[in-house]
Structure formats: C-alpha cells, structure tokens
Design an enzyme around this catalytic site. Structure first.
Site, PDB file in Angstrom:
ATOM      1  N   GLY A 101      26.695  -0.442 -26.111  1.00  0.00           N
ATOM      2  CA  GLY A 101      27.585  -0.693 -24.991  1.00  0.00           C
ATOM      3  C   GLY A 101      27.192   0.047 -23.724  1.00  0.00           C
ATOM      4  O   GLY A 101      26.295   0.899 -23.709  1.00  0.00           O
ATOM      5  N   HIS A 102      27.902  -0.272 -22.650  1.00  0.00           N
ATOM      6  CA  HIS A 102      27.578   0.288 -21.327  1.00  0.00           C
ATOM      7  C   HIS A 102      27.819   1.801 -21.294  1.00  0.00           C
ATOM      8  O   HIS A 102      28.787   2.314 -21.825  1.00  0.00           O
ATOM      9  CB  HIS A 102      28.350  -0.424 -20.219  1.00  0.00           C
ATOM     10  N   GLY A 103      26.880   2.505 -20.668  1.00  0.00           N
ATOM     11  CA  GLY A 103      27.026   3.938 -20.490  1.00  0.00           C
ATOM     12  C   GLY A 103      26.764   4.776 -21.721  1.00  0.00           C
ATOM     13  O   GLY A 103      26.991   5.987 -21.715  1.00  0.00           O
ATOM     14  N   HIS A 141      29.204  -3.941 -12.636  1.00  0.00           N
ATOM     15  CA  HIS A 141      28.407  -2.853 -13.199  1.00  0.00           C
ATOM     16  C   HIS A 141      27.259  -2.507 -12.255  1.00  0.00           C
ATOM     17  O   HIS A 141      26.420  -3.362 -11.955  1.00  0.00           O
ATOM     18  CB  HIS A 141      27.853  -3.254 -14.567  1.00  0.00           C
TER      19      HIS A 141
END
Length: 346
Positions: A252-254, A211
């Site tokens: 979560g990511h993004g 990431h």
C-alpha cells in the site's frame, strides 16, 4: 527435467573444477581428476554422470540409494549415503547448489543491444549503453534507463521514471512515478507507482485523495509477477536494497520495507506501515495500516498483524501472537472440539 528448448547445458564439467568453483567447501574431498559431471539432478533421478545436492533433511533417505557421482551436503551431515557417491560438504548447501546451477546452465534466450522498431521511445528519454528495448514497449518523456538494462515486450515506463543500471523488466510491466536502483529484477505483470487506495468520505461520498508521492526502490531488489506497489499519497513508498518480493503481493501507499526483507506470495501490507530490516512475511500474511514491524520479525503464513511487533519476534495466527502462544491456542482449540464432540455423542 531441464528442457533444452529453454536452457543450454554448459557441461560437462570435471568434478575437481566444480569443487574449486564452489569455494565454500569444507575439507574438499579427494577425487580422481578424470571424474566428469554431465548434469545436475535431484537425488532420486541422478545417474553416475550427475551431481546432486541435499539441503532439506526430508530427502536424506534418498542419499542411501542415489546413483549420483557426487552430492553437495550440509557441513554437519551425518546420515547414511551411497558409498559410491562423493560427499561435498558446504557451509550452505543450498547456496552452493544455486552457484552450481549458474556454472552448468544458461538461458537459450539472450538479448543484444537493440531498440525494436515497434517500441515507442520519447525523444527526451535517455537510454543507456547496451540496452535492449523490446517489441511494443512505451517509454515516455524524461525517462532514464541505465546501462545494460533489458525492457521486455509490452512494458510501459511512465514519464520521469528513473531506472538504474543492469535492470531487467519483464513483459507487460507498468512503472509510473518511480525511482529504481541498479540490478532490479521486475517480473512479468508487476504494477509499480499507481495511486494508492486513499479516500476522504464526506456526506456519504468517497472522494479520491490525489497522491503526490513516488515509489523508491533500492539496489538489487526483485519484484514478483503481478505484484502491485502503490505510490505514496504524501510520503513516498520505499523498498530498500536487497528485498525479495514474491508474486501477487500488495504493498500500500506510504509503506516502507527495510533492507533484505522477504515478502511471500499473496501478502498484503496496508498503507503507511513500516517493515524493518531482514523481516520475513509468510504467504497470505496481512499487515494492518500505520504499524511498525521492527527488524528481524518473522510472521507465519496467513498471520494477521494488528499491532506493532518488537524486533526479532516470531508471530503467527490471526490476530497474530507470539508463535508458541499460537501453537498452544491451536492445541487447546483442538482439544475443546474433541471434548465438545464427545459430549454431543452422549
């Protein structure tokens, strides 16, 4: 009951001074200048020296029997009340109550500009003016902490993190790969900037995706205890100004969360979804990945969102549907169960 171990009562206060302080009072009542208020209490417990408030109509019956000297009520309140209780009508009685708490109480525990000896602060870190850095805090290289900030004991601020002015970071918070604005409040145990849950599967093996994004948090944002916010894999995770995120929330990511949105405890938002401005997600709501939830959307508790939602819609259920459809489904299901049970008995 308010404990003097933790909070200092700043009273007594004259009732006239209280009314002047609140500002948004509708037609301020005429009160005797000698009336003095010693404390704030709920209607059921208030004495003739106390002030109370009413913001939820479920408690309006207690206004008939309360002994409170005064009570803040909604501007359109028309119910019965003790004739000895002065009614103070406010545009927003709960907001007025919040201001009143600040007028009457302050925490006993206070912080002064100091870096505790047990803290580890890198030479290349920049600590602003009037900051408190608590016991066993670790601040790594190239970190920037803005003026008037508080970092409480046991927290970890990773390399290159930038935190704005007047931040309060409570105990045992971990922050990595993040840029945080002014006036942040991050409660105990929150984890910000760790890698998200991203894998590519090849021949039965799940390979970790490195990431390279960050977490960007705007101004005046509150992050609850034990909430986790993953950094983006390629695009950043973004939380805009004025958001309020409860305890035990997974982001979560993004993910992008728009200005002024509220996320209640145990909600989870999967990667790359966008939550619009001034949305409200109830407790235990789940948002699937790569969705677009438009501005002003409300999702009832335990709702499971599997598709995009248009602006200002109110939804509930799992999978989430318009709220009235969900209520109809619940009624029909209840009727079906009753019918089925009656047939079985025959």
């Amino acid at each position: 009951m308010v404990s003097s171990n933790f909070y200092k009562n700043l009273g007594p206060r004259k009732l006239m001074a209280i009314i002047d302080f609140l500002h948004d009072i509708i037609e301020p009542p005429k009160v005797h200048e000698d009336i003095v208020i010693h404390d704030i209490k709920i209607l059921q417990e208030a004495s003739s020296n106390d002030i109370s408030f009413l913001s939820n109509h479920k408690y309006s019956e207690f206004l008939k029997t309360t002994k409170a000297a005064a009570c803040i009520v909604p501007k359109n309140f028309t119910g019965e009340a003790n004739p000895n209780t002065v009614l103070i009508r406010a545009e927003n009685s709960y907001f007025a109550y919040g201001k009143l708490i600040d007028f009457f109480y302050a925490p006993i525990k206070s912080y002064h500009a100091k870096i505790m000896k047990s803290a580890i602060v890198a030479d290349s870190a920049t600590i602003g003016k009037n900051c408190y850095i608590g016991h066993n805090v670790v601040i790594e290289d190239d970190v920037i902490i803005g003026d008037d900030s508080i970092i409480e004991s046991g927290s970890f601020i990773g390399r290159g993190v930038n935190i704005g002015k007047n931040a309060r970071i409570e105990q045992h918070v971990s922050i990595n790969y993040a840029i945080i604005g002014d006036d942040a409040l991050i409660l105990a145990g929150a984890k910000i900037g760790q890698e998200g849950f991203g894998f590519s599967t090849e021949k039965g093996v799940h390979h970790k995706i490195f990431h390279i994004g960050v977490v960007k948090i705007g101004n005046n944002v509150e992050i609850g205890s034990n909430t986790t916010i993953d950094r983006g894999s390629l695009q950043d995770t973004i939380i805009e100004d004025l958001c309020r995120i409860d305890n035990l929330v997974q982001i979560g990511h993004g993910v992008k969360i728009g200005k002024g949105s509220i996320i209640v405890a145990q909600a989870g938002i999967a990667g790359s979804s966008t939550i619009g401005k001034y949305c409200a997600l109830g407790g235990q709501v789940g948002i699937a990945g790569h969705l677009n939830i438009c501005d002003g959307v409300q999702v009832a508790a335990q709702g499971g969102v599997l598709q995009n939602i248009e602006a200002c819609k109110i939804v509930g259920g799992s999978p989430a549907v318009p709220i009235m459809d969900w209520h109809r489904q619940s009624v029909i299901m209840k009727q079906l169960v009753k019918t089925s049970n009656s047939k079985l008995k025959k």
